[in-house]
Motif scaffolding. Structure first.
Motif, PDB file in Angstrom:
ATOM      1  N   ILE A 274      39.818  27.968  42.334  1.00 22.53           N
ATOM      2  CA  ILE A 274      39.147  29.031  43.069  1.00 22.53           C
ATOM      3  C   ILE A 274      39.207  30.292  42.206  1.00 22.53           C
ATOM      4  O   ILE A 274      39.868  30.308  41.160  1.00 22.53           O
ATOM      5  CB  ILE A 274      39.814  29.294  44.436  1.00 22.53           C
ATOM      6  N   TRP A 275      38.520  31.347  42.639  1.00 25.16           N
ATOM      7  CA  TRP A 275      38.637  32.627  41.943  1.00 25.16           C
ATOM      8  C   TRP A 275      38.784  33.711  42.992  1.00 25.16           C
ATOM      9  O   TRP A 275      37.846  34.007  43.744  1.00 25.16           O
ATOM     10  CB  TRP A 275      37.414  32.904  41.079  1.00 25.16           C
ATOM     11  N   GLU A 276      39.989  34.274  43.084  1.00 24.71           N
ATOM     12  CA  GLU A 276      40.274  35.372  44.008  1.00 24.71           C
ATOM     13  C   GLU A 276      41.060  36.442  43.258  1.00 24.71           C
ATOM     14  O   GLU A 276      41.956  36.123  42.469  1.00 24.71           O
ATOM     15  CB  GLU A 276      41.080  34.891  45.220  1.00 24.71           C
ATOM     16  N   SER A 277      40.741  37.704  43.520  1.00 28.14           N
ATOM     17  CA  SER A 277      41.381  38.806  42.797  1.00 28.14           C
ATOM     18  C   SER A 277      42.889  38.811  42.973  1.00 28.14           C
ATOM     19  O   SER A 277      43.634  39.181  42.060  1.00 28.14           O
ATOM     20  CB  SER A 277      40.817  40.149  43.272  1.00 28.14           C
ATOM     21  N   LEU A 278      43.349  38.407  44.159  1.00 27.56           N
ATOM     22  CA  LEU A 278      44.775  38.416  44.481  1.00 27.56           C
ATOM     23  C   LEU A 278      45.161  37.088  45.114  1.00 27.56           C
ATOM     24  O   LEU A 278      44.332  36.416  45.745  1.00 27.56           O
ATOM     25  CB  LEU A 278      45.103  39.555  45.449  1.00 27.56           C
ATOM     26  N   ASP A 279      46.433  36.743  44.983  1.00 28.11           N
ATOM     27  CA  ASP A 279      46.965  35.536  45.619  1.00 28.11           C
ATOM     28  C   ASP A 279      47.642  35.903  46.937  1.00 28.11           C
ATOM     29  O   ASP A 279      48.538  36.760  46.968  1.00 28.11           O
ATOM     30  CB  ASP A 279      47.987  34.850  44.710  1.00 28.11           C
ATOM     31  N   LYS A 331      40.420  45.810  43.922  1.00 26.49           N
ATOM     32  CA  LYS A 331      41.364  44.996  44.680  1.00 26.49           C
ATOM     33  C   LYS A 331      41.770  45.736  45.960  1.00 26.49           C
ATOM     34  O   LYS A 331      42.121  46.921  45.914  1.00 26.49           O
ATOM     35  CB  LYS A 331      42.610  44.680  43.856  1.00 26.49           C
ATOM     36  N   THR A 332      41.727  45.021  47.088  1.00 22.31           N
ATOM     37  CA  THR A 332      42.191  45.579  48.356  1.00 22.31           C
ATOM     38  C   THR A 332      42.820  44.462  49.158  1.00 22.31           C
ATOM     39  O   THR A 332      42.345  43.323  49.128  1.00 22.31           O
ATOM     40  CB  THR A 332      41.052  46.268  49.131  1.00 22.31           C
ATOM     41  N   TRP A 333      43.887  44.770  49.849  1.00 21.82           N
ATOM     42  CA  TRP A 333      44.668  43.728  50.503  1.00 21.82           C
ATOM     43  C   TRP A 333      45.367  44.299  51.736  1.00 21.82           C
ATOM     44  O   TRP A 333      45.559  45.507  51.869  1.00 21.82           O
ATOM     45  CB  TRP A 333      45.695  43.137  49.539  1.00 21.82           C
ATOM     46  N   ILE A 334      45.731  43.402  52.650  1.00 21.01           N
ATOM     47  CA  ILE A 334      46.474  43.772  53.850  1.00 21.01           C
ATOM     48  C   ILE A 334      47.864  43.139  53.779  1.00 21.01           C
ATOM     49  O   ILE A 334      47.996  41.942  53.508  1.00 21.01           O
ATOM     50  CB  ILE A 334      45.751  43.320  55.131  1.00 21.01           C
TER      51      ILE A 334
END
Length: 763
Positions: A274-279, A331-334
C-alpha cells in the motif's frame, strides 16, 4: 459415545437436554485442531461468518460496518471477550438470542469461554512453542504459552497462572515508509481458588491483556490517476505566507499507489503493498479483576452463585488522515486516547436439584461502564513547518479563513492551533467531560418436566428478563471541522423492558435424542451519537443523524433435533428471526465520520447441521453446514439498502468437513487431519459497486495437520493451512460508491503456511 455436558443454562446438563442449538468444543478438540483463538473456531461452525474477525451468527450483521456487534462473549460467566484458547476447559457457542439468561448484545448468540481452574491436589506445568512461516510474509510468526498449577494449602488453596506472548508479522507493507504490518499480544491470567468447605468456594482472578499493532491488515486495490503536488512561492502579503498552486504527476494506467508514488521497502511492489503517508498504530491494555463464589445448599433450599468483575481499559491509536483530508500533500493524523472502567455483578439462586420434575433459576445482574474527564480523546495534528501550514490552509480554504475565522484574528491553520490549543501543529479536538452507561436486570427461568413413562418426558421451559438501561455522555468539539466557538453536547436517555423465552422439548426414555421448539427474544442497549460535525452537515446522509439510537429487538422461532445414534452424533435446527429497529452504522463520505441509527427491519431464515461420526480404526468425520437467507424488509436510503436485499457479510452457505485418522507410527500415537472449509459469496455494502469492489467471492480452503505423541510429556505437531495456496479475499469494501482513486480495501486470507509446534506437559 461420551456424554457431552454444558452449562449453557447456568446449570450442568447434557448437550441433548438443552433446548437450543449449542456447539461445545472441549480442551482435547481445541488441542487436536490447533485452535489458537476463537476466530479459528468460528470458521468450523455451522451458520457462522467472521470475515473481519467479528463473529456473525444466523445472518445478523445489520449494516455496512466491518465489525457488527451482534454476539456477546463471556469468560467464566464474566462479560469479557478473551480470545486465546490455551489452557481452556471448553468453549460453548449458543446460537440465537440469549436475552433472558445472558442479557444484552446476545441477539445472534453468545460465546462462552470456560478456563481451566486451579486444582487442589496436583502440580501441573504445560507449555507450547510455535513457529509459523507464511508464503509472501517476511519473518516468522512466533508464539509461546505456559501454564502452571500449584496447590498452596492442601485441599484448600491452589493457584493457576497462564501466560502468552506472540509476535506476528503481517503481509501488508507500506511502500511509503517501508513498515510491515506487525501484531504483538501478551497476557497474564492468574487464578486463586479457595475451597473453604465442601460446599463453599471462591475463585479470585486477575487478567492483564495487551495488544499492539503497527500498520494495517487491509490491502488497497485503488488505481490513482496521478499524484497531486503543491507549488509554493513565498508571499509576505498572503495570510498563509505563501502563494499555493497545484499540479499532478500522472500515473500509468492500472498502476497502484505504491507503483506510482514510490516504494522505499526492500520488497518489490506486489499486491500486499500500500502507499500511505503515515503508519497507523494502536495499543490496548485491559486489567481485569474477577471474583466468583459458589455456595451449595444455601440454607437447605438453593445453590448460590456470584460472578463479579472490575476492569480498566486504556486505548491509544493513530489514524492517518493525510489521504482523505489532504490528498497526501501534507501529513495529518489523529491521536486517539480513551480510558474506561467497568464493574459487573451477577447474583444467582438455583434449585438444589431435589425437586421432582421442577427446576428454577433466579438472579440479578448489574453492569456499569464509565469514563471520566478526557481532554485529549482526539487531537488532530498536521505538519507544522510554515510551508505545510500554508498548503493545509489553502487546501481547506472552504472554512473561509478571510471572513469567518479572520473575524477573530485567525487566518491559517497554524494560527488556529496556537489560539485554541497553544500548539500550531493541532487543528481539532474532541474531549469528554464524563460518560456512563448502566444496566440493571432481573431474570428467572423455570422448567417443568412431565414424565410420560415409556414414552419419555416433555420439558416445558419459560424465562423472562426485565432490564432497565440508563446512559449519559457529556462531550465537546473544537477546531477546523467545527464552528469558531466550538460546541458542547449533552446526551442522555433511559429505557426499560423485558425479554422472554419459551420452549418445549421431548426426550425419550433412552435420553439419546431430543426434539425441541423454542421462542426467544434478545436486545442490544441503545446509546448516544456524538454531535454532527460542521464538516458533515451538508452530507447527503446527514439528515438521518439523531442524538440517540434506541435498543433493537429480536424474535427467534426455532425447531431443533439432536441425537446420539451409536457412532453418529448430530444436531440440526431450522429458524426464523424477525429483527426490528436494526442498528446501522451510516457513513458520511464527505467528512469521513459515521453515526448509528435505528434504520431498518430485517428477517433471517436458515437451517444448521453439525455432526460427527466415529468409524472403526480410529477414524472420525466431522460435517457442519448451514444455509442462511438473511434479508432487509425495508428500504434504507442512508445505507443504500433496498427491500429484499441480502444482509451484508453473510454468505448463503457455509460448510466445514474434517477427517481425523489415528494410527501408530514407530510405536507412537499419531494423528493426521484433513479439513475443508467453504463459504458462499457475500457483499460488504448494500449499495455494492458493480465492479466487485464490495463483493467477496465464494471460496474453499483445505488444511492438513499431523501430530505425534513422542512420550507422555511431549507432543510434536505440524500444520499446513491453505494447502493448495488459494487466493482468498475474505472482505472487500470500497470507501466510496464510485471511482478508483479512493481506498478499495481488501482483506486477503493468508497464503499457504507451515506451522511447527511442540507441547510439553508435566503433572
Amino acid at each position: 459415545m461420551e456424554v457431552i455436558t454444558v452449562t449453557s443454562r447456568k446449570r450442568v446438563e447434557s448437550l441433548i437436554e438443552v433446548p437450543m442449538n449449542v456447539t461445545s468444543v472441549s480442551a482435547i478438540q481445541i488441542s487436536n485442531r490447533n485452535l489458537i483463538n476463537k476466530d479459528d473456531l468460528y470458521r468450523t461452525l455451522a451458520g457462522a461468518a467472521s470475515p473481519t474477525g467479528t463473529l456473525i451468527l444466523r445472518g445478523l450483521s445489520g449494516g455496512n460496518g466491518a465489525a457488527p456487534s451482534t454476539t456477546s462473549s463471556f469468560t467464566d460467566d464474566i462479560p469479557f471477550n478473551f480470545v486465546d484458547l490455551y489452557d481452556i476447559e471448553a468453549v460453548e457457542v449458543l446460537r440465537g438470542p440469549q436475552g433472558t439468561l445472558w442479557g444484552s448484545n446476545a441477539i445472534g448468540g453468545t460465546v462462552r469461554v470456560i478456563t481451566q481452574k486451579p486444582k487442589l491436589d496436583t502440580v501441573e506445568f504445560t507449555s507450547a512453542l510455535q513457529s509459523k512461516n507464511t508464503k509472501n510474509v517476511e519473518g516468522l510468526d512466533l508464539q509461546g504459552w505456559a501454564a502452571v498449577n500449584i496447590p498452596l494449602i492442601e485441599n484448600a488453596v491452589a493457584m493457576r497462572i497462564t501466560g502468552h506472548s506472540s509476535n506476528k508479522p503481517g503481509s501488508i507493507i507500506n511502500a511509503a515508509t517501508g513498515v510491515q504490518r506487525e501484531v504483538k499480544d501478551q497476557y497474564l491470567r492468574t487464578q486463586f481458588l479457595w475451597q473453604l468447605s465442601e460446599d463453599i468456594s471462591f475463585n479470585l482472578g486477575y487478567y492483564n491483556v495487551t495488544n499492539r499493532t503497527v500498520g494495517t491488515r487491509f490491502a488497497d486495490l485503488s488505481r490513482p490517476n496521478g499524484r497531486t503536488f503543491a507549488n509554493t512561492v513565498e508571499n509576505p502579503d498572503s495570510n498563509y505566507g505563501y502563494d499555493v498552486s497545484y499540479g499532478s504527476t500522472p500515473c500509468t494506467e492500472g498502476q497502484t499507489r505504491a507503483a506510482c508514488f514510490g516504494n522505499v521497502s526492500n520488497v518489490p511492489v506486489g499486491k500486499y503493498h500500500i502507499w500511505e503517508s503515515l503508519d497507523g498504530w494502536s495499543k490496548d491494555n485491559t486489567e481485569l479483576v474477577t471474583l466468583t463464589a459458589n455456595v451449595d445448599d444455601l440454607m437447605g433450599f438453593a445453590d448460590f452463585a456470584y460472578s463479579g468483575s472490575y476492569r480498566t481499559t486504556q486505548s491509544d491509536s493513530l489514524d492517518n488522515w493525510s489521504r482523505l483530508d489532504m490528498a497526501d500533500l501534507v501529513k495529518t493524523w489523529i491521536i486517539n486516547y480513551d480510558k474506561t472502567a467497568r464493574v459487573t455483578h451477577e447474583f444467582r439462586l438455583q434449585d438444589k436439584g431435589n425437586l421432582e420434575n421442577f427446576t428454577w433459576t433466579v438472579g440479578a445482574f448489574y453492569d456499569k461502564g464509565w469514563r471520566g474527564d478526557i481532554p485529549n480523546a482526539q487531537f488532530q495534528y498536521h505538519e507544522s513547518d510554515d510551508r505545510s501550514i500554508a498548503v493545509f490552509s489553502d487546501w481547506n480554504d472552504w472554512v473561509d479563513w478571510d471572513d469567518y475565522w479572520g473575524e477573530i484574528g485567525i487566518y491559517n491553520v497554524g494560527q488556529l492551533g496556537e489560539a485554541l490549543y497553544g500548539d500550531k501543529s493541532k487543528n481539532y479536538n474532541l474531549y469528554y467531560d464524563g460518560a456512563h452507561n448502566t444496566e440493571l436486570a432481573f431474570f428467572g427461568e423455570t422448567t417443568y418436566t412431565v414424565d410420560m413413562k415409556a414414552s419419555g418426558s416433555l420439558e416445558f421451559t419459560a424465562g423472562i428478563r426485565y432490564y432497565d438501561l440508563e446512559d449519559y455522555a457529556s462531550f465537546g468539539y473544537s477546531g477546523i471541522w467545527e464552528a469558531r466557538e466550538g460546541r458542547t453536547a449533552l446526551s442522555e436517555g433511559d429505557e426499560s423492558g423485558n425479554r422472554k423465552k419459551l420452549s418445549v422439548a421431548w426426550i425419550p426414555e433412552s435420553k439419546d435424542m431430543s426434539v425441541y421448539a423454542l421462542y426467544s427474544e434478545g436486545y442490544r442497549p441503545g446509546g448516544n451519537n456524538t454531535p454532527l460535525a460542521a464538516a458533515c452537515r451538508d452530507d447527503e446522509y446527514a439528515s438521518g443523524h439523531t442524538t440517540r439510537y434506541t435498543s433493537d429487538s429480536i424474535d427467534n422461532y426455532e425447531i431443533g433435533y439432536k441425537a446420539n445414534m451409536g457412532n453418529l452424533r448430530f444436531s440440526t435446527a431450522v429458524y426464523q428471526i424477525d429483527w426490528e429497529d436494526v442498528w446501522a452504522s451510516v457513513y458520511m463520505p464527505t467528512c469521513g465520520f459515521s453515526y448509528t441509527a435505528n434504520a431498518a427491519k430485517a428477517r433471517s431464515r436458515g437451517i444448521e447441521w453439525e455432526s460427527s461420526y466415529s468409524f472403526e480404526n480410529d477414524l472420525e468425520l466431522i460435517l457442519n453446514a448451514s444455509y442462511t437467507d438473511s434479508v432487509m424488509l425495508s428500504d434504507v436510503e442512508a445505507l443504500g439498502a433496498k427491500y429484499g436485499q441480502d444482509m451484508t457479510q453473510v454468505p448463503k452457505y457455509n460448510a466445514y468437513v474434517g477427517l481425523d485418522k489415528g494410527f501408530t507410527f514407530f510405536n507412537k500415537q499419531t494423528n493426521v487431519r484433513l479439513d475443508v472449509e467453504a463459504y458462499g459469496e457475500y457483499r460488504s455494502h448494500f449499495n455494492a459497486r458493480d465492479d466487485g469492489s464490495d463483493t467477496a467471492d465464494a471460496y474453499r480452503r483445505v488444511n492438513l495437520s499431523s501430530r505425534i505423541e513422542l512420550n507422555d510429556n511431549i507432543r510434536l505437531s505440524a500444520y499446513i493451512h491453505n494447502l493448495f495456496d488459494s487466493e482468498i479475499e475474505q472482505f472487500k469494501q470500497a470507501r466510496t460508491r464510485a471511482g478508483s482513486t479512493n481506498n478499495l480495501n481488501v482483506l486477503y486470507a493468508p497464503e499457504r503456511s507451515l506451522t511447527l509446534r511442540v507441547d510439553y506437559s508435566f503433572m
